[in-house]
Motif scaffolding. Structure first.
Motif, PDB file in Angstrom:
ATOM      1  N   ASP A 158      12.356 -46.400  39.840  1.00 37.75           N
ATOM      2  CA  ASP A 158      11.137 -46.954  39.252  1.00 37.75           C
ATOM      3  C   ASP A 158       9.986 -46.782  40.244  1.00 37.75           C
ATOM      4  N   THR A 168       6.668 -62.078  45.371  1.00 31.90           N
ATOM      5  CA  THR A 168       6.235 -63.428  45.057  1.00 31.90           C
ATOM      6  C   THR A 168       6.490 -64.344  46.242  1.00 31.90           C
ATOM      7  N   ILE A 220       8.573 -56.940  41.695  1.00 35.96           N
ATOM      8  CA  ILE A 220       9.718 -57.665  42.229  1.00 35.96           C
ATOM      9  C   ILE A 220       9.696 -57.626  43.755  1.00 35.96           C
ATOM     10  N   GLU A 248       5.248 -48.900  41.038  1.00 36.15           N
ATOM     11  CA  GLU A 248       4.516 -49.579  42.115  1.00 36.15           C
ATOM     12  C   GLU A 248       3.514 -48.647  42.792  1.00 36.15           C
ATOM     13  N   PRO A 282       5.265 -50.285  32.489  1.00 38.62           N
ATOM     14  CA  PRO A 282       4.562 -51.312  33.280  1.00 38.62           C
ATOM     15  C   PRO A 282       5.193 -51.506  34.654  1.00 38.62           C
ATOM     16  N   TYR A 283       4.389 -52.026  35.542  1.00 41.72           N
ATOM     17  CA  TYR A 283       4.871 -52.340  36.891  1.00 41.72           C
ATOM     18  C   TYR A 283       5.262 -53.811  36.949  1.00 41.72           C
ATOM     19  N   TRP A 284       6.480 -54.071  37.378  1.00 40.95           N
ATOM     20  CA  TRP A 284       6.982 -55.439  37.539  1.00 40.95           C
ATOM     21  C   TRP A 284       7.138 -55.667  39.039  1.00 40.95           C
TER      22      TRP A 284
END
Length: 207
Positions: free
Chosen positions: A157, A202, A199, A160, A195-197
């Motif tokens: 993925d 946070t 991870i 990012e 979409p960019y998640w």
């Protein structure tokens, strides 16, 4: 003993290369976390950074000392030979300590063999000289280029890295700017609407 003194110790040089060989085995952690199969090694990254730097230098009007540029490019991850590669999501926890540790590792590994290398890596970090700017621009360009390669090959993925393209700083090197722009366009073509998640970035709310 060191190069400035003109003495050559084959045992010390061979030991250095045995250490450096570890960089051909250590995978770049960020790509591994992105799910990239057979991700590049640290040596791969340094090699391609050097290639980008040399090619960019041919089309940049600023004269540079390519010897210095190549030393910066090929040795800029030297500290990871013992520390390993850490993903950037770890930065907020270990950035200062990592920088200090990598410097100590570099000095221990070189053990006076080449006083010039630490000085040039310090120069690269400051990003003030043409050589340092060129190498820094080449390194960041290599990262987004590798994201393009993996996206094209459908390996992991890479969403990012849209932000990396968006925030890319060519440091005034026009050929690098143009290449980054093209890489961004190609990358979008492979990522599409994915979409960019975010991870791993946070942080807990502070009370």
């Amino acid at each position: 003993m060191n190069a400035e003194q003109g003495r050559f110790d084959p045992a010390q040089v061979l030991t250095l290369f045995m250490e450096l060989n570890s960089l051909t085995k250590i995978r770049r952690a960020g790509w591994v976390l992105m799910g990239v199969s057979d991700a590049e090694t640290i040596s791969d990254h340094c090699y391609e950074t050097a290639l980008f730097a040399v090619v960019l230098s041919q089309f940049w009007e600023e004269p540079v000392d390519l010897r210095k540029v190549l030393i910066m490019a090929l040795f800029h991850e030297l500290g990871e030979v013992r520390l390993m590669d850490l993903p950037r999501r770890a930065g907020r926890y270990v950035k200062t300590a990592k920088k200090a540790a990598e410097h100590e590792i570099m000095m221990d590994v070189l053990d006076g063999l080449s006083p010039e290398i630490p000085l040039l890596l310090e120069e690269m970090e400051k990003k003030e000289t043409p050589e340092a700017r060129l190498c820094e621009a080449a390194e960041e360009l290599q990262i987004i280029f590798k994201a393009l390669v993996y996206a094209k090959e459908n390996r992991g993925d890479c969403t990012e890295y849209r932000e990396d393209v968006k925030n890319y700083n060519s440091l005034g090197i026009q050929p690098a700017h143009e290449l980054a722009k093209l890489i961004g366009e190609k990358l979008e073509g492979y990522l599409g609407s994915k979409p960019y998640w975010p991870i791993g970035y946070t942080a807990r709310k502070q009370s």
